[in-house]
Every structure is written in C-alpha cells, then in structure tokens.
Design a protein around this motif. Structure first.
Motif, PDB file in Angstrom:
ATOM      1  N   GLN A 355       0.807  -1.216   0.000  1.00  0.00           N
ATOM      2  CA  GLN A 355       0.000   0.000   0.000  1.00  0.00           C
ATOM      3  C   GLN A 355       0.842   1.269   0.000  1.00  0.00           C
ATOM      4  N   GLY A 356       2.146   1.137   0.179  1.00  0.00           N
ATOM      5  CA  GLY A 356       3.017   2.304   0.205  1.00  0.00           C
ATOM      6  C   GLY A 356       3.837   2.339   1.478  1.00  0.00           C
ATOM      7  N   VAL A 357       4.252   3.553   1.874  1.00  0.00           N
ATOM      8  CA  VAL A 357       5.072   3.689   3.069  1.00  0.00           C
ATOM      9  C   VAL A 357       4.217   3.535   4.322  1.00  0.00           C
ATOM     10  N   VAL A 358       4.808   2.976   5.357  1.00  0.00           N
ATOM     11  CA  VAL A 358       4.146   2.854   6.659  1.00  0.00           C
ATOM     12  C   VAL A 358       5.095   3.400   7.723  1.00  0.00           C
ATOM     13  N   ASN A 359       4.552   3.713   8.874  1.00  0.00           N
ATOM     14  CA  ASN A 359       5.351   4.249   9.969  1.00  0.00           C
ATOM     15  C   ASN A 359       6.302   3.162  10.481  1.00  0.00           C
ATOM     16  N   PRO A 360       7.625   3.418  10.485  1.00  0.00           N
ATOM     17  CA  PRO A 360       8.560   2.408  11.018  1.00  0.00           C
ATOM     18  C   PRO A 360       8.260   2.006  12.460  1.00  0.00           C
ATOM     19  N   ALA A 361       7.567   2.880  13.203  1.00  0.00           N
ATOM     20  CA  ALA A 361       7.208   2.537  14.584  1.00  0.00           C
ATOM     21  C   ALA A 361       6.270   1.336  14.639  1.00  0.00           C
ATOM     22  N   ASP A 362       5.596   1.019  13.528  1.00  0.00           N
ATOM     23  CA  ASP A 362       4.756  -0.182  13.487  1.00  0.00           C
ATOM     24  C   ASP A 362       5.603  -1.454  13.588  1.00  0.00           C
ATOM     25  N   TRP A 363       6.871  -1.340  13.214  1.00  0.00           N
ATOM     26  CA  TRP A 363       7.770  -2.489  13.231  1.00  0.00           C
ATOM     27  C   TRP A 363       8.840  -2.392  14.317  1.00  0.00           C
ATOM     28  N   PHE A 364       9.423  -1.215  14.484  1.00  0.00           N
ATOM     29  CA  PHE A 364      10.624  -1.080  15.296  1.00  0.00           C
ATOM     30  C   PHE A 364      10.322  -0.463  16.663  1.00  0.00           C
TER      31      PHE A 364
END
Length: 367
Positions: A355-364
């Motif tokens: 879908q495009g870019v996502v917030n890295p805070a969702d992963w890290f």
C-alpha cells in the motif's frame, strides 16, 4: 595489580550505576575482553558471527569508555572546585591537627582553672575529636579520588588507542570474512539486466519499490509476528520521526537515526536482501524483505554487505556507516571538556508494503 582487581570486580556491573572512575575502568576492561575475542574469532569456523560480536564489543566498550571519561572529568572538576573553595577551611583543619600533633597528650587535657576546667576541656575534646576525624577522612577520600581521576586521564590515551586500533582491525577482518562467505541460502538469483533497467527507469523510491514488488519471489522469512518489537539496525538515537519535517521543512516517510562514525549496521531479523548498492539520491542502500510484501529501506551507508537474493539470519552485518573516527587524543580532549562524542552520521530507515510507506514505529522499538 590493584587497579586490575578493581576492574575485574566491576566489569559485570551496569556502568550508569557506578562512580565515574569505576565506570571508566570497567569500560577499559570491556575493551581488553574485545581484544581477546578478536584473537579467538579469527580462527573460528563461524568467523562472520564471531567478528560481528567482536566489532559490537569494541563499539560498546569505546562508547562506555568515552562516557566514563566524560563523567570522570566532570567529577574531577567538581572535586577540585570544592577543594579550592574550602581551602581556608582545610588550612585551619590542618593547623589544628598540627597543633594537636605537636602537643604532649597530658598537656592537651590540662586547664589553668584546675581539675574542673580540665575535666570540662577533656569532655569538649572528646566531642570535637570525632568531628575532626570525620573531616580528615572526608578530605583524604576526596584527595584520593582526585588522584585516581588524574591517573585515569593519564592512562586513558593508550587504552583509547588500543581500542580504536582493535576496532578497525575487527572491521577489516569482518569485511574480508563476509566477502569470503559462501554458506548463506540463496532465495533467488538477481537478473543483472532486469535490475539495470529498473535502476535506469525508476525516478523515485516509490517507482523502484513497485518494480521490486513485481519481481516478488515468495518463500522467504516471515517476521510479521514480532512487529513493534524489532530493535533498530544500528546503535544510535532517532532524531527525526516518520513524516517529521527537517530544518528546511522537507519531510520524508522514514526515520533518521544518528550514529557514531563507522558504526556497524546489522539486520535485526532474518530477511532476504532484495537490493544492495547505490540508489537515486539515497546513497548506498540495502533493501531487506523481512516478510512477504514488506520492504525495509536502509540508506546512508558507506559500505553495503551482501548480495541480492541472499537470506541473511538475524544479527548479520549489512553495512558500515561512513565518517572519520576521531583519534584517541581528540576523544580524550572531548572527554576533558565534558563531551561524550558526537553522533555525526545518520542512517535513514523506511518501511514499505504494497500500500506504500508505513510508519517504522509499526515495526521497530525505538527505545
């Protein structure tokens, strides 16, 4: 050696909980351990893993030593300022002690008013002596600590030089070991013509990521179950968050991590390398696929390790930051001035899905 015994006793304790001098001694012991580890790592079968641990040990030891030296310098200035401010008080204390030391013990207790006065003077002296002893003890401890801190500054230069030299040796050995590595599983073989066409045609990261998505291979690692708890790929501090504007008002859909020069960058999870090399205006980039339809764009490297198609296990080095490492004398000067060193390099981290870019805070996990 007395200092060595202190170091051995303190090495396992948290540095932040230790007095400044003890923290610096413990950090120097870490560097000695890293040096011993480097000698062993060269002969191990899993050289990459062993040398990775060695480089990380040197980085941690040097960072801890710089912090310990900074704290020690601040503590030394505090003690010296306090002693200077109390110089008159210390002089009077020494004068009293010298007078008491020269007078015979019976005379100290005699009083011209007779037995009653002598008894009273004896009681007063009994009350005063413990207080004088406490003052003497406190003064001696401060002077001993100042001497220890000054000695630490004297020894620190050679310790720093050895640590910096060892870290550079470990980095060079690690680069060579990675170049010689043949044991990584290969998920796919990169088509150089297809990649050249994609690089030539893609004008943005969106276009390049979309082109990679069209060459999806499947069957790689799946790290989706640990989203939100993944450590950052490099030791550093997040200085710009997702879509946060910089000083020029420019926003980027990723985070910026400040690091020390030549810091080691590793994949925190098992992932497939989708691309490694220069890309657009991002500099040297490594793009990892930790799960299907997910890409981590790691940019700003000086050197990239690995090849597209390789599946790298967690903790595998994927590159080194750039920059010039400050020499030992400059580090010592910074520490004396109260500085723990500047993180002069920045690593850019971007996360993308279909879908495009996502917030890295969702992963890290940033902390």
């Amino acid at each position: 050696m007395k200092v060595l015994a202190v170091i051995c006793a303190l090495i396992a304790a948290p540095l932040c909980a230790q007095p400044p001098a003890e923290a610096a001694f413990a950090a120097s012991a870490r560097l000695q351990d890293a040096r011993a580890t480097l000698q062993v790592a060269q002969g191990r079968s899993d050289r990459v893993a062993a040398l990775t641990e060695t480089v990380q040990a040197y980085e941690a030891g040097l960072a801890a030593l710089r912090d310990g030296l900074r704290r020690a310098a601040i503590r030394q200035r505090t003690l010296e300022t306090d002693l200077a401010a109390r110089s008159n008080e210390v002089a009077r204390l020494l004068g009293v002690l010298q007078t008491m030391g020269r007078a015979p013990a019976p005379i100290l207790f005699l009083h011209p008013s007779g037995p009653t006065g002598t008894a009273r003077s004896g009681m007063m002296l009994a009350d005063v002596t413990p207080a004088l002893q406490d003052e003497v003890t406190a003064l001696r401890e401060q002077l001993e600590e100042v001497a220890l801190l000054r000695g630490l500054q004297t020894d620190a230069l050679s310790i720093l030089r050895d640590g910096l030299e060892g870290a550079q040796t470990a980095r060079s050995a690690l680069s060579a070991a990675i170049s010689d590595r043949t044991d990584l599983p290969q998920q796919f073989l990169e088509d150089p013509v297809q990649m050249a066409v994609l690089l030539a045609s893609a004008q943005t990261m969106d276009a390049f990521a979309a082109g990679l998505a069209q060459t999806q291979t499947g069957g790689g690692p799946d790290a989706s179950t640990v989203k939100g708890a993944v450590p950052l790929p490099v030791a550093g501090q997040v200085i710009r968050h997702f879509n946060e504007a910089d000083a020029a008002g420019v926003t980027r859909p990723g985070i910026l991590i400040a690091t020390q020069p030549r810091a080691l960058v590793s994949t925190p999870l098992s992932a497939t390398i989708r691309y490694a090399g220069p890309l657009l205006d991002y500099g040297t980039v490594v793009i990892l696929e930790p799960a299907a339809d997910t890409l981590w764009v790691i940019a700003g490297l000086a050197e990239a390790f690995g090849e597209a198609g390789q599946i790298v296990p967690d903790g595998t080095p994927i590159g080194l930051m750039g920059g010039i490492i400050t020499d030992a004398q400059a580090i010592l000067n910074e520490s004396v001035q109260g500085s723990a060193g500047q993180r002069t390099q920045t690593l850019y981290l971007e996360v993308r899905d279909r879908q495009g870019v996502v917030n890295p805070a969702d992963w890290f996990a940033f902390e």
